[in-house]
Scaffold this motif. Structure first.
Motif, PDB file in Angstrom:
ATOM      1  N   GLY A   1       0.811  -1.214   0.000  1.00 23.26           N
ATOM      2  CA  GLY A   1       0.000   0.000   0.000  1.00 23.26           C
ATOM      3  C   GLY A   1       0.843   1.262   0.000  1.00 23.26           C
ATOM      4  N   TYR A   2       1.887   1.281   0.799  1.00 25.10           N
ATOM      5  CA  TYR A   2       2.751   2.463   0.827  1.00 25.10           C
ATOM      6  C   TYR A   2       3.428   2.663  -0.525  1.00 25.10           C
ATOM      7  N   ALA A   3       3.857   1.566  -1.156  1.00 26.46           N
ATOM      8  CA  ALA A   3       4.537   1.674  -2.453  1.00 26.46           C
ATOM      9  C   ALA A   3       3.610   2.264  -3.508  1.00 26.46           C
ATOM     10  N   PHE A   4       2.386   1.783  -3.573  1.00 23.45           N
ATOM     11  CA  PHE A   4       1.439   2.317  -4.563  1.00 23.45           C
ATOM     12  C   PHE A   4       1.143   3.795  -4.308  1.00 23.45           C
ATOM     13  N   LEU A   5       0.971   4.165  -3.044  1.00 28.19           N
ATOM     14  CA  LEU A   5       0.682   5.562  -2.723  1.00 28.19           C
ATOM     15  C   LEU A   5       1.908   6.457  -2.899  1.00 28.19           C
ATOM     16  N   ALA A   6       3.088   5.863  -2.893  1.00 22.92           N
ATOM     17  CA  ALA A   6       4.304   6.647  -3.107  1.00 22.92           C
ATOM     18  C   ALA A   6       4.524   6.969  -4.582  1.00 22.92           C
TER      19      ALA A   6
ATOM     20  N   PRO B   1       9.270  14.943  -7.752  1.00 20.68           N
ATOM     21  CA  PRO B   1       9.921  15.121  -6.444  1.00 20.68           C
ATOM     22  C   PRO B   1       9.084  14.609  -5.275  1.00 20.68           C
ATOM     23  N   VAL B   2       7.765  14.702  -5.373  1.00 17.02           N
ATOM     24  CA  VAL B   2       6.907  14.188  -4.301  1.00 17.02           C
ATOM     25  C   VAL B   2       7.082  12.676  -4.170  1.00 17.02           C
ATOM     26  N   THR B   3       7.103  11.978  -5.292  1.00 19.03           N
ATOM     27  CA  THR B   3       7.327  10.536  -5.246  1.00 19.03           C
ATOM     28  C   THR B   3       8.700  10.205  -4.667  1.00 19.03           C
ATOM     29  N   VAL B   4       9.708  10.969  -5.056  1.00 17.27           N
ATOM     30  CA  VAL B   4      11.057  10.738  -4.513  1.00 17.27           C
ATOM     31  C   VAL B   4      11.071  10.942  -3.006  1.00 17.27           C
ATOM     32  N   LEU B   5      10.381  11.971  -2.522  1.00 14.04           N
ATOM     33  CA  LEU B   5      10.326  12.217  -1.078  1.00 14.04           C
ATOM     34  C   LEU B   5       9.644  11.061  -0.345  1.00 14.04           C
ATOM     35  N   PHE B   6       8.568  10.528  -0.930  1.00 16.91           N
ATOM     36  CA  PHE B   6       7.905   9.386  -0.301  1.00 16.91           C
ATOM     37  C   PHE B   6       8.829   8.167  -0.256  1.00 16.91           C
ATOM     38  N   MET B   7       9.587   7.950  -1.318  1.00 17.20           N
ATOM     39  CA  MET B   7      10.515   6.827  -1.341  1.00 17.20           C
ATOM     40  C   MET B   7      11.620   6.988  -0.292  1.00 17.20           C
ATOM     41  N   LEU B   8      12.158   8.205  -0.197  1.00 16.06           N
ATOM     42  CA  LEU B   8      13.168   8.466   0.825  1.00 16.06           C
ATOM     43  C   LEU B   8      12.571   8.335   2.226  1.00 16.06           C
TER      44      LEU B   8
ATOM     45  N   ALA C   1      10.378   6.188   3.140  1.00 19.47           N
ATOM     46  CA  ALA C   1      10.349   4.772   3.492  1.00 19.47           C
ATOM     47  C   ALA C   1      11.682   4.333   4.098  1.00 19.47           C
ATOM     48  N   LEU C   2      12.775   4.828   3.531  1.00 16.27           N
ATOM     49  CA  LEU C   2      14.090   4.510   4.094  1.00 16.27           C
ATOM     50  C   LEU C   2      14.253   5.134   5.476  1.00 16.27           C
ATOM     51  N   TRP C   3      13.723   6.334   5.641  1.00 18.32           N
ATOM     52  CA  TRP C   3      13.769   6.990   6.951  1.00 18.32           C
ATOM     53  C   TRP C   3      13.013   6.173   8.000  1.00 18.32           C
ATOM     54  N   PHE C   4      11.827   5.703   7.644  1.00 17.66           N
ATOM     55  CA  PHE C   4      11.036   4.900   8.576  1.00 17.66           C
ATOM     56  C   PHE C   4      11.749   3.595   8.916  1.00 17.66           C
ATOM     57  N   ALA C   5      12.325   2.934   7.902  1.00 16.31           N
ATOM     58  CA  ALA C   5      13.025   1.676   8.160  1.00 16.31           C
ATOM     59  C   ALA C   5      14.201   1.886   9.104  1.00 16.31           C
ATOM     60  N   ASP C   6      14.906   2.988   8.927  1.00 14.35           N
ATOM     61  CA  ASP C   6      16.050   3.284   9.804  1.00 14.35           C
ATOM     62  C   ASP C   6      15.586   3.501  11.244  1.00 14.35           C
ATOM     63  N   GLU C   7      14.476   4.236  11.424  1.00 14.06           N
ATOM     64  CA  GLU C   7      13.967   4.473  12.772  1.00 14.06           C
ATOM     65  C   GLU C   7      13.416   3.187  13.384  1.00 14.06           C
ATOM     66  N   GLU C   8      12.781   2.357  12.559  1.00 10.04           N
ATOM     67  CA  GLU C   8      12.201   1.115  13.067  1.00 10.04           C
ATOM     68  C   GLU C   8      13.288   0.144  13.498  1.00 10.04           C
ATOM     69  N   TRP C   9      14.296  -0.021  12.668  1.00  6.21           N
ATOM     70  CA  TRP C   9      15.373  -0.949  13.014  1.00  6.21           C
ATOM     71  C   TRP C   9      16.233  -0.417  14.156  1.00  6.21           C
TER      72      TRP C   9
ATOM     73  N   VAL D   1       7.682   9.237  12.554  1.00  9.47           N
ATOM     74  CA  VAL D   1       7.984   9.198  11.123  1.00  9.47           C
ATOM     75  C   VAL D   1       6.799   8.638  10.346  1.00  9.47           C
ATOM     76  N   GLU D   2       6.193   7.569  10.871  1.00  9.77           N
ATOM     77  CA  GLU D   2       5.043   6.960  10.182  1.00  9.77           C
ATOM     78  C   GLU D   2       3.892   7.952  10.072  1.00  9.77           C
ATOM     79  N   ARG D   3       3.661   8.738  11.107  1.00  6.14           N
ATOM     80  CA  ARG D   3       2.572   9.702  11.075  1.00  6.14           C
ATOM     81  C   ARG D   3       2.836  10.813  10.053  1.00  6.14           C
ATOM     82  N   VAL D   4       4.076  11.235   9.953  1.00  6.67           N
ATOM     83  CA  VAL D   4       4.421  12.264   8.970  1.00  6.67           C
ATOM     84  C   VAL D   4       4.203  11.744   7.550  1.00  6.67           C
ATOM     85  N   LEU D   5       4.673  10.525   7.275  1.00  8.90           N
ATOM     86  CA  LEU D   5       4.585   9.977   5.926  1.00  8.90           C
ATOM     87  C   LEU D   5       3.149   9.653   5.528  1.00  8.90           C
ATOM     88  N   THR D   6       2.405   9.009   6.429  1.00 12.55           N
ATOM     89  CA  THR D   6       1.033   8.653   6.082  1.00 12.55           C
ATOM     90  C   THR D   6       0.145   9.894   5.955  1.00 12.55           C
ATOM     91  N   SER D   7       0.447  10.915   6.743  1.00 17.37           N
ATOM     92  CA  SER D   7      -0.312  12.165   6.599  1.00 17.37           C
ATOM     93  C   SER D   7      -0.056  12.798   5.246  1.00 17.37           C
TER      94      SER D   7
END
Length: 309
Positions: free
Chosen positions: A115-120, A145-152, A154-162, A170-176
């Motif tokens: 879902g995140y990939a399609f919305l990105a 650029p909006v798509t690029v920001l969404f892709m970046l 995802a990497l930001w969220f993965a870094d915070e999660e791991w 981070v999840e709230r910022v991206l999903t919003s």
């Protein structure tokens, strides 16, 4: 409305409100054990949460809103609308796939990732320079650029999660951002043409935008002038037949999928592959009563309404 159905306007406005409202209401109910900065939104709808139906319902409603918006956002590219719709379907699957109290859920995780990939990627896929250039949110210069920001993101969220950081924030910022972007696109399609104005002239070229009324009787033919051609990105001659009628359908452009370029009031409106496309382009620009068989309204160049190849 310019390429946007009324229900898409409503659904795009409801989507971010429902999502943000869902976690703002659900988070305080969980007690001190839940930290919005580090804990994810999915935990609010997971097993063991207090009133999980609230957040699950918000996520499911968000998905339905994306589906409705995709159906009504006719000004966007087809692939972009499809991607937005699939993102909505994935959100509904997330709502019906709660995370367990311990361990993980493959169905939930895969639904979130897909879902995140399609919305990105949908902003970039929806950008279509051949359509109405005045919908600024559909211009590739902004959508990519909006798509690029969404892709970046995802990497930001993965870094915070791991790293056990502020994954919840981070999840709230991206999903919003993903919930809000359809509303931005819809708003750009509805903004008045007067506020945007015509495209600027390129350096070294002299162009005069013809002021054309919607009826043949009110316009006197004059010498050819140059107008911006949104299809080829160059400059073409207008005036003459283009200035005499509301709509001019030019000759067939051969190719794998032949088309005819459509001018409305002297401005390039985009390609048409059949008579229905001509009517759609007219409706998108506020002309709902165009008769394709009326020579006072429509000029056919290089063939009549039955010539498409």
């Amino acid at each position: 409305m310019r390429g946007v159905a009324w229900w898409a306007v409503l659904s795009s406005a409801v989507a971010p409100v429902v999502l943000v409202g869902g976690w703002l209401v659900s988070a305080p109910l969980q007690g001190p054990g839940y930290d919005p900065l580090t804990d994810t939104i999915s935990e609010l709808a997971g097993d063991g949460a207090v009133d999980p139906w609230m957040m699950a319902g918000a996520i499911g409603t968000l998905g339905v809103c994306h589906l409705v918006t995709a159906l009504g956002l006719r000004a966007a590219g087809v692939l972009g609308r499809l991607s937005l719709a699939l993102g909505g379907v994935a959100a509904v699957l997330v709502a019906f796939s709660p995370v367990p109290m311990s361990g993980g859920s493959m169905r939930h995780s895969s639904s979130v990732v897909v879902g995140y990939a399609f919305l990105a990627v949908w902003p970039a896929l929806a950008a279509y320079r051949r359509r109405d250039r005045r919908a600024w949110a559909l211009r590739p210069a902004l959508a990519l650029p909006v798509t690029v920001l969404f892709m970046l993101g995802a990497l930001w969220f993965a870094d915070e999660e791991w790293g056990h950081g502020d994954a919840g924030l981070v999840e709230r910022v991206l999903t919003s951002g993903q919930a809000l972007w359809p509303l931005v696109v819809v708003a750009s399609c509805l903004m008045p043409a007067v506020a945007r104005g015509p495209a600027p002239e390129p350096a070294g070229e002299s162009a005069v935008e013809p002021a054309v009324e919607s009826t043949a009787e009110s316009v006197e033919p004059g010498p050819p002038v140059t107008i911006r051609d949104a299809w080829h990105g160059g400059w073409v001659q207008a005036g003459g037949m283009s200035a005499k009628t509301l709509v001019t359908v030019h000759a067939v452009v051969p190719g794998p999928r032949p088309f005819r370029r459509v001018e409305i009031q002297g401005y390039d409106a985009g390609p048409a592959f059949r008579p229905e496309d001509v009517l759609r382009l007219c409706r998108d620009r506020g002309h709902h009563d165009v008769n394709l068989d009326d020579p006072a309204q429509v000029t056919w160049v290089g063939g009549d309404a039955r010539t498409w190849s």
